[in-house]
Design a protein around this motif. Structure first.
Motif, PDB file in Angstrom:
ATOM      1  N   ARG A  44       0.915  -1.352  -0.057  1.00  0.00           N
ATOM      2  CA  ARG A  44       0.034   0.011  -0.088  1.00  0.00           C
ATOM      3  C   ARG A  44       0.966   1.309   0.047  1.00  0.00           C
ATOM      4  O   ARG A  44       0.479   2.200  -0.879  1.00  0.00           O
ATOM      5  CB  ARG A  44      -0.913   0.026   1.232  1.00  0.00           C
ATOM      6  N   TRP A  45       1.866   1.343   0.643  1.00  0.00           N
ATOM      7  CA  TRP A  45       2.891   2.359   0.870  1.00  0.00           C
ATOM      8  C   TRP A  45       3.489   2.581  -0.527  1.00  0.00           C
ATOM      9  O   TRP A  45       3.719   3.588  -0.972  1.00  0.00           O
ATOM     10  CB  TRP A  45       3.666   2.422   2.008  1.00  0.00           C
ATOM     11  N   LEU A  46       3.873   1.441  -0.981  1.00  0.00           N
ATOM     12  CA  LEU A  46       4.668   1.620  -2.432  1.00  0.00           C
ATOM     13  C   LEU A  46       3.689   2.242  -3.508  1.00  0.00           C
ATOM     14  O   LEU A  46       4.115   2.914  -4.117  1.00  0.00           O
ATOM     15  CB  LEU A  46       5.291   0.351  -2.795  1.00  0.00           C
ATOM     16  N   ASN A  47       2.211   1.791  -3.260  1.00  0.00           N
ATOM     17  CA  ASN A  47       1.288   2.572  -4.089  1.00  0.00           C
ATOM     18  C   ASN A  47       1.131   3.920  -3.990  1.00  0.00           C
ATOM     19  O   ASN A  47       0.957   4.629  -5.037  1.00  0.00           O
ATOM     20  CB  ASN A  47       0.159   1.720  -4.082  1.00  0.00           C
ATOM     21  N   VAL A  48       0.874   4.141  -2.935  1.00  0.00           N
ATOM     22  CA  VAL A  48       0.793   5.906  -2.640  1.00  0.00           C
ATOM     23  C   VAL A  48       2.149   6.747  -2.795  1.00  0.00           C
ATOM     24  O   VAL A  48       1.942   7.903  -3.070  1.00  0.00           O
ATOM     25  CB  VAL A  48       0.142   6.202  -1.251  1.00  0.00           C
ATOM     26  N   LEU A  49       3.061   5.917  -3.018  1.00  0.00           N
ATOM     27  CA  LEU A  49       4.434   6.866  -2.980  1.00  0.00           C
ATOM     28  C   LEU A  49       5.092   6.960  -4.409  1.00  0.00           C
ATOM     29  O   LEU A  49       6.075   7.419  -4.608  1.00  0.00           O
ATOM     30  CB  LEU A  49       5.577   6.147  -2.204  1.00  0.00           C
ATOM     31  N   ASN A  50       4.371   6.418  -5.439  1.00  0.00           N
ATOM     32  CA  ASN A  50       4.727   6.141  -6.696  1.00  0.00           C
ATOM     33  C   ASN A  50       4.255   7.249  -7.562  1.00  0.00           C
ATOM     34  O   ASN A  50       4.447   7.168  -8.910  1.00  0.00           O
ATOM     35  CB  ASN A  50       4.391   4.718  -7.212  1.00  0.00           C
ATOM     36  N   GLN A  51       3.790   8.426  -7.198  1.00  0.00           N
ATOM     37  CA  GLN A  51       3.300   9.634  -7.937  1.00  0.00           C
ATOM     38  C   GLN A  51       2.444   9.210  -8.975  1.00  0.00           C
ATOM     39  O   GLN A  51       2.548   9.506 -10.029  1.00  0.00           O
ATOM     40  CB  GLN A  51       4.388  10.208  -8.634  1.00  0.00           C
ATOM     41  N   GLN A  52       1.278   8.442  -8.559  1.00  0.00           N
ATOM     42  CA  GLN A  52       0.257   8.116  -9.531  1.00  0.00           C
ATOM     43  C   GLN A  52       0.728   7.321 -10.685  1.00  0.00           C
ATOM     44  O   GLN A  52       0.397   7.489 -11.739  1.00  0.00           O
ATOM     45  CB  GLN A  52      -0.423   9.408  -9.917  1.00  0.00           C
ATOM     46  N   GLU A  53       1.618   6.133 -10.236  1.00  0.00           N
ATOM     47  CA  GLU A  53       2.290   5.358 -11.155  1.00  0.00           C
ATOM     48  C   GLU A  53       3.108   5.935 -12.418  1.00  0.00           C
ATOM     49  O   GLU A  53       3.342   5.217 -13.300  1.00  0.00           O
ATOM     50  CB  GLU A  53       0.892   4.598 -12.015  1.00  0.00           C
ATOM     51  N   SER A  63      15.676   3.190  -5.846  1.00  0.00           N
ATOM     52  CA  SER A  63      16.467   3.923  -6.837  1.00  0.00           C
ATOM     53  C   SER A  63      16.280   5.400  -7.070  1.00  0.00           C
ATOM     54  O   SER A  63      17.133   6.252  -7.223  1.00  0.00           O
ATOM     55  CB  SER A  63      16.545   3.115  -8.233  1.00  0.00           C
ATOM     56  N   TRP A  64      14.932   5.645  -6.880  1.00  0.00           N
ATOM     57  CA  TRP A  64      14.406   7.089  -7.348  1.00  0.00           C
ATOM     58  C   TRP A  64      14.799   8.023  -5.990  1.00  0.00           C
ATOM     59  O   TRP A  64      15.247   9.196  -5.980  1.00  0.00           O
ATOM     60  CB  TRP A  64      12.951   6.998  -7.478  1.00  0.00           C
ATOM     61  N   ARG A  65      14.285   7.334  -4.800  1.00  0.00           N
ATOM     62  CA  ARG A  65      14.390   8.039  -3.583  1.00  0.00           C
ATOM     63  C   ARG A  65      15.806   7.753  -2.652  1.00  0.00           C
ATOM     64  O   ARG A  65      15.890   8.679  -1.562  1.00  0.00           O
ATOM     65  CB  ARG A  65      13.185   7.867  -2.732  1.00  0.00           C
ATOM     66  N   GLY A  66      16.278   6.816  -2.761  1.00  0.00           N
ATOM     67  CA  GLY A  66      17.628   6.863  -2.071  1.00  0.00           C
ATOM     68  C   GLY A  66      17.399   6.341  -0.720  1.00  0.00           C
ATOM     69  O   GLY A  66      16.377   5.822  -0.302  1.00  0.00           O
ATOM     70  N   LYS A  67      18.612   6.809   0.207  1.00  0.00           N
ATOM     71  CA  LYS A  67      18.400   6.395   1.671  1.00  0.00           C
ATOM     72  C   LYS A  67      17.357   7.184   2.242  1.00  0.00           C
ATOM     73  O   LYS A  67      16.841   6.740   3.180  1.00  0.00           O
ATOM     74  CB  LYS A  67      19.660   6.893   2.066  1.00  0.00           C
ATOM     75  N   GLU A  68      17.067   8.422   1.934  1.00  0.00           N
ATOM     76  CA  GLU A  68      16.070   9.204   2.415  1.00  0.00           C
ATOM     77  C   GLU A  68      14.608   8.522   2.229  1.00  0.00           C
ATOM     78  O   GLU A  68      13.842   8.337   3.208  1.00  0.00           O
ATOM     79  CB  GLU A  68      15.936  10.722   1.915  1.00  0.00           C
ATOM     80  N   GLY A  69      14.465   7.802   1.028  1.00  0.00           N
ATOM     81  CA  GLY A  69      13.297   7.217   0.751  1.00  0.00           C
ATOM     82  C   GLY A  69      13.248   5.682   1.739  1.00  0.00           C
ATOM     83  O   GLY A  69      12.203   5.593   1.942  1.00  0.00           O
ATOM     84  N   GLU A  70      14.517   5.354   2.015  1.00  0.00           N
ATOM     85  CA  GLU A  70      14.536   4.144   2.677  1.00  0.00           C
ATOM     86  C   GLU A  70      13.802   4.320   4.051  1.00  0.00           C
ATOM     87  O   GLU A  70      13.118   3.746   4.676  1.00  0.00           O
ATOM     88  CB  GLU A  70      15.608   3.372   2.475  1.00  0.00           C
ATOM     89  N   SER A  71      14.674   5.387   4.674  1.00  0.00           N
ATOM     90  CA  SER A  71      14.089   5.713   6.072  1.00  0.00           C
ATOM     91  C   SER A  71      12.761   6.475   5.977  1.00  0.00           C
ATOM     92  O   SER A  71      11.840   5.765   7.156  1.00  0.00           O
ATOM     93  CB  SER A  71      15.255   6.686   6.809  1.00  0.00           C
ATOM     94  N   THR A  72      12.025   7.165   4.986  1.00  0.00           N
ATOM     95  CA  THR A  72      10.692   7.514   5.113  1.00  0.00           C
ATOM     96  C   THR A  72       9.793   6.293   4.898  1.00  0.00           C
ATOM     97  O   THR A  72       8.683   6.218   5.526  1.00  0.00           O
ATOM     98  CB  THR A  72      10.784   8.319   4.063  1.00  0.00           C
ATOM     99  N   LEU A  73      10.116   5.166   4.219  1.00  0.00           N
ATOM    100  CA  LEU A  73       9.469   3.938   4.173  1.00  0.00           C
ATOM    101  C   LEU A  73       9.149   3.230   5.360  1.00  0.00           C
ATOM    102  O   LEU A  73       8.089   2.819   5.954  1.00  0.00           O
ATOM    103  CB  LEU A  73       9.895   3.344   2.974  1.00  0.00           C
ATOM    104  N   VAL A  74      10.328   3.055   6.095  1.00  0.00           N
ATOM    105  CA  VAL A  74      10.367   2.706   7.385  1.00  0.00           C
ATOM    106  C   VAL A  74       9.563   3.456   8.413  1.00  0.00           C
ATOM    107  O   VAL A  74       8.658   2.619   9.087  1.00  0.00           O
ATOM    108  CB  VAL A  74      11.675   2.467   8.006  1.00  0.00           C
ATOM    109  N   LYS A  75       9.518   4.731   8.541  1.00  0.00           N
ATOM    110  CA  LYS A  75       8.597   5.451   9.246  1.00  0.00           C
ATOM    111  C   LYS A  75       7.085   5.198   8.804  1.00  0.00           C
ATOM    112  O   LYS A  75       6.466   5.018   9.673  1.00  0.00           O
ATOM    113  CB  LYS A  75       9.069   6.891   9.005  1.00  0.00           C
TER     114      LYS A  75
END
Length: 177
Positions: A98-107, A132-144
């Motif tokens: 679900r999080w990957l879906n809403v973080l993909n900028q409308q596909e 690949s797009w968001r990097g380490k910041e994206g990784e920590s944001t996804l964990v949050k």
């Protein structure tokens, strides 16, 4: 040895029983029902760390596919596995999708996933593209984000079952970081 499983075993500790806990008797984070499903017939106090490790690794690491997530992101795999040990693997898998879906900028970055709780090639590819797009910041944001879902889950089950009020503080303190 898997450091994630070792860390979870250390956090879970040994035997416990609280009659208000729906999980009943547990040892090393393994409920009696799960131990019995794996053929364990002894007293739960005697479940060894080695036996618990094997169950955790099989049911909460390999079966849900978190071992494959670890090849892409160790922090995300830890978060998913830790949540799974506490509540089962199904919800953490769905939360990831679900999080990957809403973080993909409308596909625009990758196709939406079916949030079915099964980690397969499409989920792994979406996670790889996201990181690949968001990097380490994206990784920590996804964990949050995963922690947000876990906290919301605890709130919901506690509102539905007031006996959980004695557990929710510890769940939030120890599991939602």
């Amino acid at each position: 040895m898997n450091p994630i499983i070792d860390g979870i075993l250390a956090m879970e500790g040994g035997w416990s029983f609280n009659d208000k806990d729906k999980g009943g008797e547990t040892n090393w984070g393994i409920s009696e029902a799960v131990a019995r499903a794996h053929g364990y017939t002894g007293d739960m106090r005697d479940l060894s760390r080695i036996e618990a490790y094997a169950i955790l690794e099989n049911d909460y690491w390999i079966k849900p596919g978190f071992d494959r997530i670890a090849q892409i992101s160790y922090p995300i795999s830890f978060e998913l596995c830790d949540a799974a040990v506490n509540i089962g693997a199904h919800y953490p898998c769905i939360w990831l999708q679900r999080w990957l879906n809403v973080l993909n900028q409308q596909e625009k970055r990758y196709d939406d996933l079916k949030a079915d709780g099964h980690i397969g090639p499409l989920t792994l590819a979406a996670l790889t593209r996201f990181l690949s797009w968001r990097g380490k910041e994206g990784e920590s944001t996804l964990v949050k984000a995963l922690n947000c879902s876990q906290g919301a889950y605890y709130l919901e089950i506690t509102e539905k079952r007031h006996e959980n009020e004695q557990f929710i503080y510890g769940w939030i303190k120890n599991r939602v970081t």
